[in-house]
Design an enzyme around this catalytic site. Structure first.
Site, PDB file in Angstrom:
ATOM      1  N   TYR A   5      58.629  38.208  56.773  1.00 56.11           N
ATOM      2  CA  TYR A   5      57.783  39.159  57.412  1.00 56.11           C
ATOM      3  C   TYR A   5      58.169  40.420  56.710  1.00 56.11           C
ATOM      4  O   TYR A   5      57.392  41.039  55.949  1.00 56.11           O
ATOM      5  CB  TYR A   5      58.194  39.233  58.819  1.00 56.11           C
ATOM      6  CG  TYR A   5      57.556  40.600  59.392  1.00 56.11           C
ATOM      7  CD1 TYR A   5      56.141  40.819  59.425  1.00 56.11           C
ATOM      8  CD2 TYR A   5      58.515  41.635  59.829  1.00 56.11           C
ATOM      9  CE1 TYR A   5      56.005  42.365  60.182  1.00 56.11           C
ATOM     10  CE2 TYR A   5      58.080  43.073  60.258  1.00 56.11           C
ATOM     11  CZ  TYR A   5      56.886  42.932  60.392  1.00 56.11           C
ATOM     12  OH  TYR A   5      56.418  44.268  61.027  1.00 56.11           O
ATOM     13  N   LYS A  11      56.539  42.947  53.983  1.00 56.60           N
ATOM     14  CA  LYS A  11      56.316  44.324  54.201  1.00 56.60           C
ATOM     15  C   LYS A  11      57.121  45.276  53.234  1.00 56.60           C
ATOM     16  O   LYS A  11      56.126  46.351  52.831  1.00 56.60           O
ATOM     17  CB  LYS A  11      57.055  44.828  55.653  1.00 56.60           C
ATOM     18  CG  LYS A  11      56.447  44.271  56.817  1.00 56.60           C
ATOM     19  CD  LYS A  11      55.095  44.590  57.230  1.00 56.60           C
ATOM     20  CE  LYS A  11      54.760  45.794  57.875  1.00 56.60           C
ATOM     21  NZ  LYS A  11      53.373  46.258  57.971  1.00 56.60           N
TER      22      LYS A  11
HETATM   23  N1  LIG Z   1      55.899  46.051  66.861  1.00 57.14           N
HETATM   24  C1  LIG Z   1      56.671  46.507  66.243  1.00 57.14           C
HETATM   25  O1  LIG Z   1      57.750  46.553  66.672  1.00 57.14           O
HETATM   26  C2  LIG Z   1      56.666  46.969  64.800  1.00 57.14           C
HETATM   27  C3  LIG Z   1      57.555  47.957  64.228  1.00 57.14           C
HETATM   28  C4  LIG Z   1      57.536  48.187  62.732  1.00 57.14           C
HETATM   29  C5  LIG Z   1      56.086  48.165  62.403  1.00 57.14           C
HETATM   30  N2  LIG Z   1      55.187  47.213  62.922  1.00 57.14           N
HETATM   31  C6  LIG Z   1      54.129  46.986  61.948  1.00 57.14           C
HETATM   32  O2  LIG Z   1      52.965  47.683  62.903  1.00 57.14           O
HETATM   33  C7  LIG Z   1      51.543  47.025  62.655  1.00 57.14           C
HETATM   34  C8  LIG Z   1      51.145  46.606  63.787  1.00 57.14           C
HETATM   35  O3  LIG Z   1      51.949  45.583  64.741  1.00 57.14           O
HETATM   36  P1  LIG Z   1      51.543  45.209  66.292  1.00 57.14           P
HETATM   37  O4  LIG Z   1      52.892  45.026  66.826  1.00 57.14           O
HETATM   38  O5  LIG Z   1      50.401  46.183  66.631  1.00 57.14           O
HETATM   39  O6  LIG Z   1      50.981  43.795  65.814  1.00 57.14           O
HETATM   40  P2  LIG Z   1      49.860  42.976  66.501  1.00 57.14           P
HETATM   41  O7  LIG Z   1      49.824  41.535  66.125  1.00 57.14           O
HETATM   42  O8  LIG Z   1      49.595  43.490  68.053  1.00 57.14           O
HETATM   43  O9  LIG Z   1      48.399  43.546  65.551  1.00 57.14           O
HETATM   44  C9  LIG Z   1      48.313  43.171  64.467  1.00 57.14           C
HETATM   45  C10 LIG Z   1      46.868  42.872  64.187  1.00 57.14           C
HETATM   46  O10 LIG Z   1      46.289  42.479  63.027  1.00 57.14           O
HETATM   47  C11 LIG Z   1      45.435  41.433  62.983  1.00 57.14           C
HETATM   48  N3  LIG Z   1      45.439  40.857  61.727  1.00 57.14           N
HETATM   49  C12 LIG Z   1      46.285  39.748  61.387  1.00 57.14           C
HETATM   50  N4  LIG Z   1      45.800  39.213  60.325  1.00 57.14           N
HETATM   51  C13 LIG Z   1      44.759  39.764  59.860  1.00 57.14           C
HETATM   52  C14 LIG Z   1      44.077  39.481  58.963  1.00 57.14           C
HETATM   53  N5  LIG Z   1      44.163  38.461  58.102  1.00 57.14           N
HETATM   54  N6  LIG Z   1      42.716  40.288  58.534  1.00 57.14           N
HETATM   55  C15 LIG Z   1      42.560  40.956  59.868  1.00 57.14           C
HETATM   56  N7  LIG Z   1      43.348  41.419  60.723  1.00 57.14           N
HETATM   57  C16 LIG Z   1      44.400  40.822  61.095  1.00 57.14           C
HETATM   58  C17 LIG Z   1      45.766  40.704  64.148  1.00 57.14           C
HETATM   59  O11 LIG Z   1      44.548  40.261  64.753  1.00 57.14           O
HETATM   60  C18 LIG Z   1      46.238  41.805  65.265  1.00 57.14           C
HETATM   61  O12 LIG Z   1      44.968  42.325  65.857  1.00 57.14           O
HETATM   62  C19 LIG Z   1      52.170  45.752  61.916  1.00 57.14           C
HETATM   63  O13 LIG Z   1      51.757  46.375  60.245  1.00 57.14           O
HETATM   64  C20 LIG Z   1      53.455  45.675  61.753  1.00 57.14           C
HETATM   65  O14 LIG Z   1      54.150  45.039  60.680  1.00 57.14           O
HETATM   66  C21 LIG Z   1      55.078  46.875  64.015  1.00 57.14           C
HETATM   67  C1  LIG Z   2      68.496  38.951  71.662  1.00 54.54           C
HETATM   68  C2  LIG Z   2      67.355  38.761  72.243  1.00 54.54           C
HETATM   69  C3  LIG Z   2      66.539  37.447  72.611  1.00 54.54           C
HETATM   70  C4  LIG Z   2      66.620  40.001  72.416  1.00 54.54           C
HETATM   71  C5  LIG Z   2      65.003  40.136  72.894  1.00 54.54           C
HETATM   72  C6  LIG Z   2      64.316  41.220  72.334  1.00 54.54           C
HETATM   73  C7  LIG Z   2      63.837  41.056  70.934  1.00 54.54           C
HETATM   74  C8  LIG Z   2      62.722  40.040  71.196  1.00 54.54           C
HETATM   75  C9  LIG Z   2      63.511  42.292  70.240  1.00 54.54           C
HETATM   76  C10 LIG Z   2      64.855  43.137  70.098  1.00 54.54           C
HETATM   77  C11 LIG Z   2      64.284  43.841  68.925  1.00 54.54           C
HETATM   78  C12 LIG Z   2      62.846  43.450  68.521  1.00 54.54           C
HETATM   79  C13 LIG Z   2      62.488  44.105  67.150  1.00 54.54           C
HETATM   80  C14 LIG Z   2      61.449  43.149  66.509  1.00 54.54           C
HETATM   81  C15 LIG Z   2      61.093  41.977  67.128  1.00 54.54           C
HETATM   82  C16 LIG Z   2      61.497  42.052  68.524  1.00 54.54           C
HETATM   83  C17 LIG Z   2      63.018  42.191  68.731  1.00 54.54           C
HETATM   84  C18 LIG Z   2      64.061  41.137  67.922  1.00 54.54           C
HETATM   85  C19 LIG Z   2      60.810  43.574  65.377  1.00 54.54           C
HETATM   86  C20 LIG Z   2      61.835  42.501  64.258  1.00 54.54           C
HETATM   87  C21 LIG Z   2      59.511  43.312  65.013  1.00 54.54           C
HETATM   88  C22 LIG Z   2      58.821  43.668  63.812  1.00 54.54           C
HETATM   89  C23 LIG Z   2      59.123  45.062  63.547  1.00 54.54           C
HETATM   90  O1  LIG Z   2      58.755  45.557  62.153  1.00 54.54           O
HETATM   91  C24 LIG Z   2      60.558  45.319  63.480  1.00 54.54           C
HETATM   92  C25 LIG Z   2      60.641  47.000  63.017  1.00 54.54           C
HETATM   93  O2  LIG Z   2      61.013  47.258  61.894  1.00 54.54           O
HETATM   94  O3  LIG Z   2      60.540  47.854  64.048  1.00 54.54           O
HETATM   95  C26 LIG Z   2      61.341  45.006  65.022  1.00 54.54           C
HETATM   96  C27 LIG Z   2      62.672  45.611  65.231  1.00 54.54           C
HETATM   97  C28 LIG Z   2      63.144  45.133  66.641  1.00 54.54           C
END
Ligand SMILES: NC(=O)c1ccc[n+]([C@@H]2O[C@H](COP(=O)([O-])OP(=O)(O)OC[C@H]3O[C@@H](n4cnc5c(N)ncnc54)[C@H](O)[C@@H]3O)[C@@H](O)[C@H]2O)c1
Ligand SMILES: CC(C)=CCC[C@@H](C)[C@H]1CC[C@H]2C3=C(CC[C@]12C)[C@@]1(C)CC[C@H](O)[C@@H](C(=O)O)[C@@H]1CC3
Length: 345
Positions: A144, A148
Site C-alpha cells: 500500500y 502511495k
Molecule cells: N484512513 C487513513 O487513515 C488514511 C491515512 C492517510 C491517507 N489515507 C488515504 O486517504 C484516501 C481515502 O481513504 P479512506 O480511509 O477514505 O478509504 P476508503 O476505503 O473508505 O475509501 C476509498 C474509496 O476508493 C474507492 N475505490 C477503490 N478502488 C477504486 C477504483 N479502482 N476505482 C474507483 N474507486 C475506487 C472505494 O470504493 C472507496 O469508496 C486513500 O487514498 C488513502 O490512501 C487514508
Molecule cells: C495494535 C493494534 C491491533 C491496533 C489496532 C489499531 C490499528 C488497526 C490502527 C492503529 C494505527 C492505524 C493506522 C493505519 C491503519 C490502522 C491502524 C494500524 C494506517 C496504516 C492506514 C493507512 C494510512 O495511510 C496510514 C497513515 O499514513 O495514516 C495509517 C497509519 C495509522
C-alpha cells in the site's frame, strides 16, 4: 465558431467519493457551494446536489464522462491498506493514477488534489516532527505504502504551470472519525477478542491521529490556494491534528469511551515485533493449506510501538492551515458515532 466554456471553478469531482474521507469531503464541498460529481466503483449513499458516476478509475472513458465541465478534481480513491494485494495496489494506485492524470488533462481539468499519506516517508522506525523534505521510504512498510509513494510522485510530477494543469498532494496521518471503516472497528474487534490487554513497548511513543474534518479542511484549503503564482504547486503537505499523542493513550481513550478496558500490561517491543514477523512468515508459508490472518502484523506492531508524528508548519505557512476540531472533541464525536460498537451492544 463554438467556444469551449471554461468549467465553473465551483464544479468539482471527488474520485473515491463513496469512501470514508471522500464522503466527508463531498459533504463539506456541498456546504461551501460546490456542485459535486462522485466517481467510485461503488455508490454508498445518495445526497441532493451530488451526481454519482460508478466506474473503475483505470477506465479512462468512464472517467472522461464524469469529468465533463469539471475544473477541480480530488483523488482520494485507494484499495484498503489491509488487503495487502500487491497487484491490486499497483493497478489502482499506480496505473489508475496515471489514467486519472491523463483523463484530467484531456478533460481540461485545471487542478488535481491528491490524498497521499504521511506514511510515504515511514519505514517502521521513529519519526519525530517529520517535515515534508524527508526522503521517500526506501523500504516502505507494505505494498500500500509503496504504491502511495509512486502515486504521489506521478501526481506532483504532472504539475505543469505552462499547460495550466496544477497539482498538490495532501499527506494526512491516522484519519479517524464517524463512519471510519478501519481504525475504530479494528480496535474494537481486537478488544472483543480479548487481545487489547497489552501495551507494546513503554507506551511513550507519540503518534499523529487526525480527525477527518481537519483532513477535509486541509484538502479544501489546498484546492483554493492552488494557483499558478502560488508556492504550493507540485508540493506535498502534512495535515494532522498537530497534537501528537502517545499511541496507547489514544487507543485507551477510544476504548474506554466505548466501554472497554484500557490496555495495561507492557510487552517488550522487540519481542512482539519478532513474534509478529514469525507469525506473518508462517501465514505466508501455510497460505496454500490454511488461511489465517494474524491480528498483530509486523506493520501494526511497528505503527503501535514507534514514534511517527509530523510537522504541519509548511501547511500553516502556505495554506493558512489550522486544525478546526481538537483531538479531544474529535475523539468524543467519534465515540458517540459508534453506538453499535459499544461494549455489550
Ligand atoms: N484512513 C487513513 O487513515 C488514511 C491515512 C492517510 C491517507 N489515507 C488515504 O486517504 C484516501 C481515502 O481513504 P479512506 O480511509 O477514505 O478509504 P476508503 O476505503 O473508505 O475509501 C476509498 C474509496 O476508493 C474507492 N475505490 C477503490 N478502488 C477504486 C477504483 N479502482 N476505482 C474507483 N474507486 C475506487 C472505494 O470504493 C472507496 O469508496 C486513500 O487514498 C488513502 O490512501 C487514508
Ligand atoms: C495494535 C493494534 C491491533 C491496533 C489496532 C489499531 C490499528 C488497526 C490502527 C492503529 C494505527 C492505524 C493506522 C493505519 C491503519 C490502522 C491502524 C494500524 C494506517 C496504516 C492506514 C493507512 C494510512 O495511510 C496510514 C497513515 O499514513 O495514516 C495509517 C497509519 C495509522
Amino acid at each position: 465558431m463554438a467556444t469551449r466554456l471554461r468549467p465553473s471553478s465551483k464544479r468539482c469531482a471527488v474520485i473515491g467519493g463513496s469512501g470514508f474521507l471522500g464522503r466527508h469531503l463531498v459533504e463539506k464541498l456541498l456546504e461551501r457551494g460546490y456542485s459535486v460529481s462522485v466517481f467510485d466503483i461503488r455508490q454508498s449513499y445518495e445526497l441532493p446536489g451530488v451526481t454519482f458516476h460508478q466506474g473503475d478509475l483505470c477506465d479512462k472513458q468512464a472517467l472522461l464522462s464524469a469529468l465533463q465541465d469539471v475544473s477541480l478534481v480530488f483523488h482520494c480513491a485507494s484499495p484498503a491498506p489491509g488487503s495487502d494485494d500487491r497487484k491490486l495496489f499497483e493497478r489502482v494506485n499506480v496505473v489508475g493514477t496515471q489514467t486519472v492524470i491523463q483523463a484530467c488533462i484531456e478533460a481540461g481539468v485545471q487542478k488535481l488534489v491528491l490524498t497521499s499519506s504521511a506514511s510515504v516517508v515511514y519505514e517502521g522506525t521513529d519519526i519525530k516532527n517529520g517535515k515534508e523534505d524527508l526522503p521517500y521510504a526506501k523500504k516502505p512498510i507494505d505494498y500500500y505504502t509503496q504504491t502511495k509513494i509512486e502515486q504521489e510522485k506521478l501526481v506532483l510530477g504532472a504539475c505543469n504551470k505552462q499547460k495550466g494543469f496544477l497539482t498538490v498532494a495532501i499527506r494526512p496521518h491516522g484519519i479517524f472519525g464517524p463512519r471510519d471503516p478501519q481504525l475504530v472497528p479494528i480496535l474494537v474487534d481486537t478488544a472483543r477478542r480479548g487481545k487489547m490487554k497489552f501495551i507494546i513497548g513503554n507506551g511513550a511513543n507519540l503518534v499523529d491521529f487526525t480527525y477527518v474534518e481537519n483532513v477535509v479542511h486541509g484538502h479544501i484549503l489546498a484546492a483554493e490556494h492552488l494557483r499558478p503564482d502560488s508556492p504550493i504547486c507540485g508540493k506535498a503537505y502534512h495535515i494532522t491534528n498537530d497534537e501528537p499523542i502517545p499511541f496507547w493513550d489514544f487507543m485507551s481513550e477510544v476504548l474506554v469511551g466505548l466501554g472497554y478496558a484500557a490496555p495495561r500490561f507492557h510487552l517488550p517491543y522487540r519481542l512482539v515485533y519478532g513474534l509478529a514477523l514469525l507469525l506473518w512468515l508462517l501465514s505466508v508459508l501455510l497460505r496454500p493449506f490454511v488461511a489465517f490472518k494474524p491480528t498483530f502484523t509486523p506493520m501494526r506492531v511497528a505503527l503501535a510501538g514507534t514514534f511517527h508524528y509530523y510537522s504541519c508548519q509548511r501547511a500553516k505557512e502556505h495554506l493558512g492551515y489550522k486544525p478546526v476540531v481538537s483531538l479531544k472533541e474529535g475523539i468524543a464525536c467519534t465515540v458517540q458515532s459508534y453506538p453499535h460498537l459499544k461494549s455489550g451492544a
